[in-house]
Scaffold this motif. Sequence first.
Motif, PDB file in Angstrom:
ATOM      1  N   HIS A  58      33.120  -8.260 -33.050  1.00  0.00           N
ATOM      2  CA  HIS A  58      33.537  -9.315 -33.972  1.00  0.00           C
ATOM      3  C   HIS A  58      34.392 -10.371 -33.281  1.00  0.00           C
ATOM      4  O   HIS A  58      34.545 -11.484 -33.784  1.00  0.00           O
ATOM      5  N   ALA A  59      34.950 -10.045 -32.103  1.00  0.00           N
ATOM      6  CA  ALA A  59      35.792 -11.000 -31.381  1.00  0.00           C
ATOM      7  C   ALA A  59      34.985 -11.967 -30.515  1.00  0.00           C
ATOM      8  O   ALA A  59      35.507 -13.000 -30.092  1.00  0.00           O
ATOM      9  N   ALA A  60      33.714 -11.673 -30.266  1.00  0.00           N
ATOM     10  CA  ALA A  60      32.927 -12.485 -29.330  1.00  0.00           C
ATOM     11  C   ALA A  60      32.767 -13.943 -29.769  1.00  0.00           C
ATOM     12  O   ALA A  60      32.952 -14.857 -28.957  1.00  0.00           O
ATOM     13  N   PRO A  61      32.423 -14.233 -31.038  1.00  0.00           N
ATOM     14  CA  PRO A  61      32.286 -15.639 -31.429  1.00  0.00           C
ATOM     15  C   PRO A  61      33.578 -16.433 -31.261  1.00  0.00           C
ATOM     16  O   PRO A  61      33.553 -17.578 -30.797  1.00  0.00           O
ATOM     17  N   ALA A  62      34.719 -15.823 -31.596  1.00  0.00           N
ATOM     18  CA  ALA A  62      36.000 -16.512 -31.440  1.00  0.00           C
ATOM     19  C   ALA A  62      36.296 -16.774 -29.963  1.00  0.00           C
ATOM     20  O   ALA A  62      36.873 -17.813 -29.610  1.00  0.00           O
ATOM     21  N   HIS A  63      35.882 -15.844 -29.107  1.00  0.00           N
ATOM     22  CA  HIS A  63      36.087 -16.034 -27.666  1.00  0.00           C
ATOM     23  C   HIS A  63      35.360 -17.281 -27.175  1.00  0.00           C
ATOM     24  O   HIS A  63      35.878 -18.034 -26.345  1.00  0.00           O
ATOM     25  N   HIS A  64      34.171 -17.526 -27.682  1.00  0.00           N
ATOM     26  CA  HIS A  64      33.370 -18.662 -27.218  1.00  0.00           C
ATOM     27  C   HIS A  64      33.682 -19.965 -27.954  1.00  0.00           C
ATOM     28  O   HIS A  64      33.622 -21.047 -27.366  1.00  0.00           O
ATOM     29  N   PHE A  65      33.990 -19.882 -29.251  1.00  0.00           N
ATOM     30  CA  PHE A  65      34.096 -21.097 -30.060  1.00  0.00           C
ATOM     31  C   PHE A  65      35.472 -21.310 -30.692  1.00  0.00           C
ATOM     32  O   PHE A  65      35.721 -22.377 -31.253  1.00  0.00           O
ATOM     33  N   GLY A  66      36.337 -20.329 -30.634  1.00  0.00           N
ATOM     34  CA  GLY A  66      37.674 -20.468 -31.182  1.00  0.00           C
ATOM     35  C   GLY A  66      37.744 -20.155 -32.664  1.00  0.00           C
ATOM     36  O   GLY A  66      38.393 -19.219 -33.094  1.00  0.00           O
ATOM     37  N   ASP A  67      37.066 -20.934 -33.458  1.00  0.00           N
ATOM     38  CA  ASP A  67      37.063 -20.754 -34.907  1.00  0.00           C
ATOM     39  C   ASP A  67      35.744 -21.254 -35.470  1.00  0.00           C
ATOM     40  O   ASP A  67      34.860 -21.689 -34.720  1.00  0.00           O
ATOM     41  N   LYS A  68      35.611 -21.189 -36.775  1.00  0.00           N
ATOM     42  CA  LYS A  68      34.351 -21.593 -37.416  1.00  0.00           C
ATOM     43  C   LYS A  68      34.047 -23.057 -37.146  1.00  0.00           C
ATOM     44  O   LYS A  68      32.895 -23.423 -36.878  1.00  0.00           O
ATOM     45  N   ALA A  69      35.061 -23.912 -37.212  1.00  0.00           N
ATOM     46  CA  ALA A  69      34.836 -25.332 -36.942  1.00  0.00           C
ATOM     47  C   ALA A  69      34.358 -25.544 -35.509  1.00  0.00           C
ATOM     48  O   ALA A  69      33.519 -26.417 -35.240  1.00  0.00           O
ATOM     49  N   GLY A  70      34.883 -24.739 -34.574  1.00  0.00           N
ATOM     50  CA  GLY A  70      34.421 -24.837 -33.187  1.00  0.00           C
ATOM     51  C   GLY A  70      32.965 -24.434 -33.054  1.00  0.00           C
ATOM     52  O   GLY A  70      32.189 -25.060 -32.322  1.00  0.00           O
ATOM     53  N   LEU A  71      32.592 -23.385 -33.764  1.00  0.00           N
ATOM     54  CA  LEU A  71      31.191 -22.952 -33.772  1.00  0.00           C
ATOM     55  C   LEU A  71      30.293 -24.053 -34.327  1.00  0.00           C
ATOM     56  O   LEU A  71      29.265 -24.400 -33.731  1.00  0.00           O
ATOM     57  N   LEU A  72      30.666 -24.608 -35.476  1.00  0.00           N
ATOM     58  CA  LEU A  72      29.823 -25.629 -36.099  1.00  0.00           C
ATOM     59  C   LEU A  72      29.814 -26.918 -35.285  1.00  0.00           C
ATOM     60  O   LEU A  72      28.814 -27.644 -35.277  1.00  0.00           O
ATOM     61  N   THR A  73      30.897 -27.192 -34.567  1.00  0.00           N
ATOM     62  CA  THR A  73      30.901 -28.336 -33.656  1.00  0.00           C
ATOM     63  C   THR A  73      29.863 -28.133 -32.566  1.00  0.00           C
ATOM     64  O   THR A  73      29.109 -29.056 -32.227  1.00  0.00           O
ATOM     65  N   ALA A  74      29.796 -26.918 -32.021  1.00  0.00           N
ATOM     66  CA  ALA A  74      28.803 -26.627 -30.979  1.00  0.00           C
ATOM     67  C   ALA A  74      27.388 -26.740 -31.524  1.00  0.00           C
ATOM     68  O   ALA A  74      26.486 -27.241 -30.838  1.00  0.00           O
ATOM     69  N   VAL A  75      27.177 -26.295 -32.756  1.00  0.00           N
ATOM     70  CA  VAL A  75      25.857 -26.436 -33.388  1.00  0.00           C
ATOM     71  C   VAL A  75      25.509 -27.915 -33.537  1.00  0.00           C
ATOM     72  O   VAL A  75      24.385 -28.336 -33.252  1.00  0.00           O
ATOM     73  N   ALA A  76      26.477 -28.718 -33.977  1.00  0.00           N
ATOM     74  CA  ALA A  76      26.228 -30.150 -34.162  1.00  0.00           C
ATOM     75  C   ALA A  76      25.950 -30.840 -32.838  1.00  0.00           C
ATOM     76  O   ALA A  76      25.049 -31.688 -32.744  1.00  0.00           O
ATOM     77  N   VAL A  77      26.702 -30.496 -31.800  1.00  0.00           N
ATOM     78  CA  VAL A  77      26.477 -31.087 -30.475  1.00  0.00           C
ATOM     79  C   VAL A  77      25.069 -30.767 -29.992  1.00  0.00           C
ATOM     80  O   VAL A  77      24.321 -31.655 -29.533  1.00  0.00           O
ATOM     81  N   GLU A  78      24.694 -29.495 -30.103  1.00  0.00           N
ATOM     82  CA  GLU A  78      23.343 -29.101 -29.699  1.00  0.00           C
ATOM     83  C   GLU A  78      22.295 -29.846 -30.522  1.00  0.00           C
ATOM     84  O   GLU A  78      21.289 -30.338 -29.993  1.00  0.00           O
ATOM     85  N   GLY A  79      22.552 -29.966 -31.831  1.00  0.00           N
ATOM     86  CA  GLY A  79      21.613 -30.673 -32.690  1.00  0.00           C
ATOM     87  C   GLY A  79      21.443 -32.126 -32.293  1.00  0.00           C
ATOM     88  O   GLY A  79      20.317 -32.624 -32.183  1.00  0.00           O
ATOM     89  N   PHE A  80      22.547 -32.821 -32.065  1.00  0.00           N
ATOM     90  CA  PHE A  80      22.452 -34.231 -31.680  1.00  0.00           C
ATOM     91  C   PHE A  80      21.769 -34.408 -30.333  1.00  0.00           C
ATOM     92  O   PHE A  80      21.034 -35.381 -30.122  1.00  0.00           O
ATOM     93  N   ASP A  81      21.997 -33.474 -29.408  1.00  0.00           N
ATOM     94  CA  ASP A  81      21.314 -33.562 -28.110  1.00  0.00           C
ATOM     95  C   ASP A  81      19.804 -33.372 -28.270  1.00  0.00           C
ATOM     96  O   ASP A  81      19.002 -34.131 -27.697  1.00  0.00           O
ATOM     97  N   LEU A  82      19.403 -32.370 -29.054  1.00  0.00           N
ATOM     98  CA  LEU A  82      17.972 -32.164 -29.310  1.00  0.00           C
ATOM     99  C   LEU A  82      17.369 -33.358 -30.043  1.00  0.00           C
ATOM    100  O   LEU A  82      16.240 -33.783 -29.758  1.00  0.00           O
ATOM    101  N   PHE A  83      18.124 -33.878 -30.980  1.00  0.00           N
ATOM    102  CA  PHE A  83      17.714 -35.036 -31.781  1.00  0.00           C
ATOM    103  C   PHE A  83      17.486 -36.249 -30.880  1.00  0.00           C
ATOM    104  O   PHE A  83      16.447 -36.919 -30.965  1.00  0.00           O
ATOM    105  N   ALA A  84      18.452 -36.526 -30.012  1.00  0.00           N
ATOM    106  CA  ALA A  84      18.321 -37.662 -29.095  1.00  0.00           C
ATOM    107  C   ALA A  84      17.112 -37.493 -28.189  1.00  0.00           C
ATOM    108  O   ALA A  84      16.366 -38.451 -27.940  1.00  0.00           O
ATOM    109  N   ASP A  85      16.897 -36.270 -27.702  1.00  0.00           N
ATOM    110  CA  ASP A  85      15.728 -36.007 -26.851  1.00  0.00           C
ATOM    111  C   ASP A  85      14.434 -36.315 -27.608  1.00  0.00           C
ATOM    112  O   ASP A  85      13.503 -36.920 -27.058  1.00  0.00           O
ATOM    113  N   ALA A  86      14.372 -35.902 -28.881  1.00  0.00           N
ATOM    114  CA  ALA A  86      13.158 -36.110 -29.672  1.00  0.00           C
ATOM    115  C   ALA A  86      12.921 -37.599 -29.926  1.00  0.00           C
ATOM    116  O   ALA A  86      11.783 -38.088 -29.807  1.00  0.00           O
ATOM    117  N   LEU A  87      13.974 -38.319 -30.277  1.00  0.00           N
ATOM    118  CA  LEU A  87      13.818 -39.750 -30.541  1.00  0.00           C
ATOM    119  C   LEU A  87      13.466 -40.506 -29.265  1.00  0.00           C
ATOM    120  O   LEU A  87      12.585 -41.384 -29.271  1.00  0.00           O
TER     121      LEU A  87
END
Length: 199
Positions: A55-84
């Motif tokens: 249960h500690a692994a996600p916090a180790h990588h992302f800090g908190d839920k907002a950090g996790l969702l920030t990483a998801v958004a960053v990945e999304g925008f990068d994939l999005f930019a590649d597609a466009l």
Amino acid sequence: MTTPSPASRPAAERQSYHHGDLRRALLTAAVEAIEETGASAVSLRDLARRAGVSHAAPAHHFGDKAGLLTAVAVEGFDLFADALDATWRRTGDFAEVGVAYVRFGLTHRGHFEVMFQPGLCHPDSAELTAARARAGESLRRGAALLTAHAGDGDPQIATLAAWSLVHGFTALRLSDTLPLPPDADPEAVARQVTRFLVR
């Protein structure tokens, strides 16, 4: 809090660390969870369970839920930019870039939900700011070409109009409120709609 030694971690987690793909596994699990239950329902504990890690692994990588969702958004925008960008290079057609926008939203629902809800993420993330700016450049570039071709108009307003059209179409489709026949191909309809961008 001390970090568990590799030997004390669960086998699945140790394997992920060994192969260097635990962060990737956590992001994949997060996107799947968002698609199933929505971003607001995602928890780091559930994410750890899905990925088969402590249960500690996600916090180790992302800090908190907002950090996790920030990483998801960053990945999304990068994939999005590649597609466009790929669509620009392949077609040179701004309307087709609009179709690519819709296609991305419909096929990357988990990313898309987080990308356009800044309140879910860390607003001061430099990575997120850069990824968002890169993705927006394709729309701005196309809108600038349209206004230059027409000889008048405000590129910022043209960008806003184009973005509103394709984002609105995508959001309506994702919420199942787009008034289309059940057997309609949303991408084909999007192609008809985005032709209004280049008339």
